[in-house]
Write a protein that holds these residues in place. Structure first.
Motif, PDB file in Angstrom:
ATOM      1  N   GLY A 141       0.784  -1.237   0.000  1.00  0.00           N
ATOM      2  CA  GLY A 141       0.000   0.000   0.000  1.00  0.00           C
ATOM      3  C   GLY A 141       0.815   1.286   0.000  1.00  0.00           C
ATOM      4  N   PHE A 142       2.153   1.184   0.055  1.00  0.00           N
ATOM      5  CA  PHE A 142       2.982   2.399   0.022  1.00  0.00           C
ATOM      6  C   PHE A 142       2.911   3.033  -1.376  1.00  0.00           C
ATOM      7  CE2 PHE A 142       5.015   0.275   3.599  1.00  0.00           C
ATOM      8  CZ  PHE A 142       5.510   1.300   4.389  1.00  0.00           C
ATOM      9  N   THR A 143       2.931   4.367  -1.408  1.00  0.00           N
ATOM     10  CA  THR A 143       3.082   5.059  -2.692  1.00  0.00           C
ATOM     11  C   THR A 143       4.237   6.048  -2.590  1.00  0.00           C
ATOM     12  OG1 THR A 143       1.451   6.691  -2.019  1.00  0.00           O
ATOM     13  CG2 THR A 143       0.654   4.902  -3.387  1.00  0.00           C
ATOM     14  N   VAL A 144       4.778   6.410  -3.742  1.00  0.00           N
ATOM     15  CA  VAL A 144       5.909   7.346  -3.766  1.00  0.00           C
ATOM     16  C   VAL A 144       5.383   8.761  -3.562  1.00  0.00           C
ATOM     17  CG1 VAL A 144       7.751   8.318  -5.198  1.00  0.00           C
ATOM     18  CG2 VAL A 144       7.275   5.855  -5.274  1.00  0.00           C
ATOM     19  N   GLU A 145       6.000   9.487  -2.614  1.00  0.00           N
ATOM     20  CA  GLU A 145       5.574  10.863  -2.332  1.00  0.00           C
ATOM     21  C   GLU A 145       6.592  11.898  -2.777  1.00  0.00           C
ATOM     22  OE1 GLU A 145       4.788  10.977   1.886  1.00  0.00           O
ATOM     23  OE2 GLU A 145       2.734  10.300   1.560  1.00  0.00           O
ATOM     24  N   GLY A 146       7.832  11.456  -2.956  1.00  0.00           N
ATOM     25  CA  GLY A 146       8.838  12.451  -3.329  1.00  0.00           C
ATOM     26  C   GLY A 146      10.187  11.828  -3.611  1.00  0.00           C
ATOM     27  N   ARG A 147      11.078  12.646  -4.110  1.00  0.00           N
ATOM     28  CA  ARG A 147      12.408  12.176  -4.526  1.00  0.00           C
ATOM     29  C   ARG A 147      13.473  13.076  -3.920  1.00  0.00           C
ATOM     30  NH1 ARG A 147      14.797   9.378  -9.117  1.00  0.00           N
ATOM     31  NH2 ARG A 147      12.732   8.602  -9.564  1.00  0.00           N
ATOM     32  N   LEU A 148      14.446  12.453  -3.254  1.00  0.00           N
ATOM     33  CA  LEU A 148      15.587  13.194  -2.711  1.00  0.00           C
ATOM     34  C   LEU A 148      16.733  12.990  -3.693  1.00  0.00           C
ATOM     35  CD1 LEU A 148      15.285  11.941   0.999  1.00  0.00           C
ATOM     36  CD2 LEU A 148      14.257  13.966  -0.021  1.00  0.00           C
TER      37      LEU A 148
END
Ligand SMILES: CC(C)(COP(=O)(O)OP(=O)(O)OC[C@H]1O[C@@H](n2cnc3c(N)ncnc32)[C@H](O)[C@@H]1OP(=O)(O)O)[C@@H](O)C(=O)NCCC(=O)NCCS
Length: 189
Positions: free
Chosen positions: A153-160
């Motif tokens: 259920g995890f989704t990508v929220e951002g990129r470092l």
């Protein structure tokens, strides 16, 4: 409101193929061996080389840490140590926590053990601890980890960008998170 007693309860969480038990000194030799595994170190971006003494001290001290949850992952039915995971940076005001997991060696990966362990700990995080949000960082090259997290259920929220410098090359890290509702949907599908 979250239930912090869930962090002191030393839970054992049992699934079909893995069981999660409190990480203790009993797991220190296995934990130390895992920290020496070159591929696991690359995937987790571990620059620091853990000493035998540090590994033992870390495992021994886990049972006195009441603001986080550190569990050993044992494969069933053998109860062989195959990795460990943590829920940490628990933030009661915002009902959130950070998550990390590492199976000990490549031979344990890709067999569904990480997914099952993650589901078990998320179930505990949302049902018992009553969190709303669990987040993590994963390197963008770690496709197996990203797939395992997505299926929970995890989704990508951002990129470092360029967060990791590993053997002369820079790599991005992704922030992923799962909210309670996302998890319920993921496990029911
Ligand atoms: C990340 C980790 C916990 C995942 O657990 P796992 O038991 O290996 O993964 P699972 O077998 O449960 O699930 C793997 C998923 O990735 C997919 N997969 C497997 N190998 C893959 C690859 N090379 N590339 C892309 N996807 C891959 C599988 O098909 C499965 O996806 P699905 O659910 O859509 O079928 C485990 O691999 C691990 O600890 N690795 C070493 C350390 C690490 O990377 N830690 C995470 C740091 S953020």
């Amino acid at each position: 409101m979250i239930d912090l007693s869930a962090l002191r309860d030393n839970p054992t969480l049992s699934g079909d193929r893995v069981c999660l038990v409190p990480l203790t000194g009993e797991h220190a030799d296995d934990y130390y061996r895992a920290t020496q595994d070159a591929e696991t170190r690359r995937l987790t971006g571990s620059h620091h080389s853990v000493t035998y003494e540090e590994a033992h001290e870390y495992c021994r001290s886990r049972q006195h840490q009441f603001d986080r949850l550190d569990l050993a992952i044992l494969e069933l039915p053998s109860e062989r140590f195959v990795g460990e995971l943590s829920l940490r940076d628990v933030d009661p005001d915002n009902e959130s926590a950070a998550y990390r997991i590492a199976l000990s060696a490549i031979e344990f990966t890709g067999r569904g053990l990480g997914k099952e362990a993650t589901r078990l700990v998320l179930e505990y995080a949302f049902d018992r601890l009553a969190l709303h949000r669990v987040w993590l960082e994963v390197y963008a090259f770690n496709m197996r980890a990203i797939a395992a997290y997505r299926s929970c259920g995890f989704t990508v929220e951002g990129r470092l960008r360029d967060a990791l410098l590993w053997e002369g090359r820079r790599h991005d890290a992704l922030i992923m998170a799962v909210l309670e509702g996302d998890f319920r949907k993921a496990i029911s599908s």
